[in-house]
Design a protein around this motif. Structure first.
Motif, short mmCIF file in Angstrom:
data_model
loop_
_atom_site.label_atom_id
_atom_site.label_comp_id
_atom_site.label_asym_id
_atom_site.label_seq_id
_atom_site.Cartn_x
_atom_site.Cartn_y
_atom_site.Cartn_z
N GLN A 67 0.79 -1.17 0.16
CA GLN A 67 0.08 0.07 0.08
C GLN A 67 0.99 1.36 -0.09
N LYS A 68 1.98 1.02 0.60
CA LYS A 68 2.91 2.29 0.68
C LYS A 68 3.57 2.74 -0.79
N ILE A 69 3.87 1.49 -1.35
CA ILE A 69 4.23 1.67 -2.81
C ILE A 69 3.20 2.26 -3.65
N ASN A 70 1.94 1.86 -3.66
CA ASN A 70 0.96 2.21 -4.44
C ASN A 70 -0.30 2.13 -3.90
N PRO A 71 -0.71 3.12 -3.44
CA PRO A 71 -2.13 3.13 -2.63
C PRO A 71 -3.37 2.81 -3.40
N LYS A 72 -3.18 2.66 -4.64
CA LYS A 72 -4.25 2.47 -5.57
C LYS A 72 -4.22 1.30 -6.37
N PHE A 73 -3.32 0.26 -5.76
CA PHE A 73 -3.34 -1.20 -6.38
C PHE A 73 -4.40 -1.98 -5.73
N PRO A 74 -5.33 -2.35 -6.64
CA PRO A 74 -6.58 -2.79 -5.89
C PRO A 74 -6.47 -4.29 -5.44
N ALA A 75 -5.80 -5.22 -6.15
CA ALA A 75 -5.76 -6.57 -5.44
C ALA A 75 -5.30 -6.73 -4.20
N ILE A 76 -4.22 -5.77 -3.63
CA ILE A 76 -3.93 -5.69 -2.36
C ILE A 76 -4.90 -5.61 -1.46
N TYR A 77 -6.17 -4.72 -1.50
CA TYR A 77 -7.13 -4.66 -0.69
C TYR A 77 -8.09 -5.68 -0.53
N ASN A 78 -8.36 -6.25 -1.60
CA ASN A 78 -9.04 -7.79 -1.64
C ASN A 78 -8.24 -8.89 -0.64
N THR A 79 -7.05 -9.01 -1.05
CA THR A 79 -6.00 -9.79 -0.29
C THR A 79 -6.29 -9.23 1.45
N TRP A 80 -6.00 -8.31 1.65
CA TRP A 80 -6.05 -7.38 2.89
C TRP A 80 -7.53 -7.94 3.58
N GLY A 81 -8.55 -7.67 2.82
CA GLY A 81 -9.81 -7.97 3.27
C GLY A 81 -9.87 -9.40 3.84
N LEU A 82 -9.31 -10.29 2.98
CA LEU A 82 -9.35 -11.62 3.40
C LEU A 82 -8.54 -11.94 4.78
N ILE A 83 -7.57 -11.29 4.93
CA ILE A 83 -6.63 -11.38 6.33
C ILE A 83 -7.47 -10.70 7.38
N ASP A 84 -8.26 -9.67 7.13
CA ASP A 84 -9.25 -9.15 8.06
C ASP A 84 -10.18 -10.13 8.30
N LEU A 85 -11.04 -10.83 7.42
CA LEU A 85 -11.84 -11.87 7.83
C LEU A 85 -11.28 -12.97 8.56
N ARG A 86 -10.14 -13.47 8.52
CA ARG A 86 -9.55 -14.51 8.98
C ARG A 86 -9.37 -14.18 10.49
N ARG A 87 -9.15 -12.75 10.88
CA ARG A 87 -9.09 -12.40 12.21
C ARG A 87 -10.50 -11.90 12.68
N LYS A 88 -11.51 -12.08 11.75
CA LYS A 88 -12.84 -11.99 12.26
C LYS A 88 -13.18 -10.53 12.59
N GLN A 89 -12.44 -9.63 11.83
CA GLN A 89 -12.50 -7.90 11.77
C GLN A 89 -13.37 -7.77 10.42
N ILE A 90 -14.82 -7.91 10.68
CA ILE A 90 -15.78 -8.12 9.55
C ILE A 90 -15.80 -6.78 8.91
N ILE A 91 -16.01 -5.62 9.65
CA ILE A 91 -16.46 -4.23 9.22
C ILE A 91 -14.96 -3.77 8.31
N ASP A 92 -13.84 -4.17 8.88
CA ASP A 92 -12.83 -3.86 8.17
C ASP A 92 -12.47 -4.40 6.90
N ALA A 93 -12.75 -5.79 6.89
CA ALA A 93 -12.66 -6.57 5.76
C ALA A 93 -13.71 -5.90 4.57
N ALA A 94 -15.06 -5.70 5.21
CA ALA A 94 -15.93 -5.09 4.35
C ALA A 94 -15.39 -3.99 3.54
#
Length: 216
Positions: free
Chosen positions: A74-101
């Motif tokens: 994200q620091k390299i490019n805050p507009k790289f979309p794929a990383i947000y989808n992956t990051w959302g999956l990480i949040d899901l695994r942590r049960k951080q549902i709102i952050d994932a959404a």
């Protein structure tokens, strides 16, 4: 890679194949090779985060590494979309549902053609009864992949939540036609007739028939 040892995309694609086969060690080696050539090659960061996420099944601490990789990308490019989808999956695994959404939404806002982000967002919003948001996301997903069984069933669930029972039945039936061997449409049709109709004996008999097909 054989033709061009500097081919970062080649190394990443090899790593994707290796991760899916469970060869995480060699996958990580190839991602490191890609980043040695180009230290800011974002697809390599994304794949590395997915690799650590996969390893978190056996070691939850790998989630921390996965998140660090996403943060660096994200620091390299805050507009790289794929990383947000992956990051959302990480949040899901942590049960951080709102952050994932929020991250899934960010992913498809940056890339309106990201099918996976729409599906992930829709499945989360269904979970806390955000049926209109789910309907919109499943509809977008189906525009991108009209033959998606899961998006078709999901859209039916969203319409059921919105009390549009005819539309719900339409999409469950479409899913059944797509793949008659999958159980989900029969279960959902049974549920629709059991709980969302007038409760007549005829409707209950239809519900039971669908449940019998589901069990079969």
């Amino acid at each position: 890679v054989g033709d061009d040892p500097q081919c970062t995309e080649g190394y990443v694609n090899i790593a994707i194949s290796q991760r899916k086969k469970g060869d995480t060690k060699e996958a990580l080696n190839n991602l490191r090779r890609a980043l040695a050539i180009d230290a800011q090659y974002l697809p390599a960061f994304n794949e590395m985060a997915l690799l650590y996420l996969q390893d978190a099944k056996d070691n939850v601490k790998m989630l921390d590494l996965a998140e660090v990789v996403c943060s660096q990308a994200q620091k390299i490019n805050p507009k790289f979309p794929a990383i947000y989808n992956t990051w959302g999956l990480i949040d899901l695994r942590r049960k951080q549902i709102i952050d994932a959404a929020a991250k899934f939404r960010r992913a498809f806002e940056l890339d309106p053609k990201m099918f996976e982000a729409y599906m992930n967002f829709a499945q989360i919003t269904i979970g806390f009864r955000g049926y209109e948001d789910a309907r919109a996301a499943f509809s977008k997903a189906l525009e991108l992949q009209p033959k998606s069984f899961d998006a078709t069933v999901g859209l039916g669930v969203a319409y059921r939540g919105l009390q549009q029972n005819d539309k719900a039945e339409e999409y469950y039936t479409k899913a059944k036609q797509m793949n008659g061997n999958r159980p989900e449409p029969y279960y959902n049709l049974g549920l629709l007739y059991q709980d969302f109709t007038d409760g007549s004996a005829d409707q209950m008999q239809k519900a039971r028939s669908f449940y019998d097909q589901f069990l079969t």
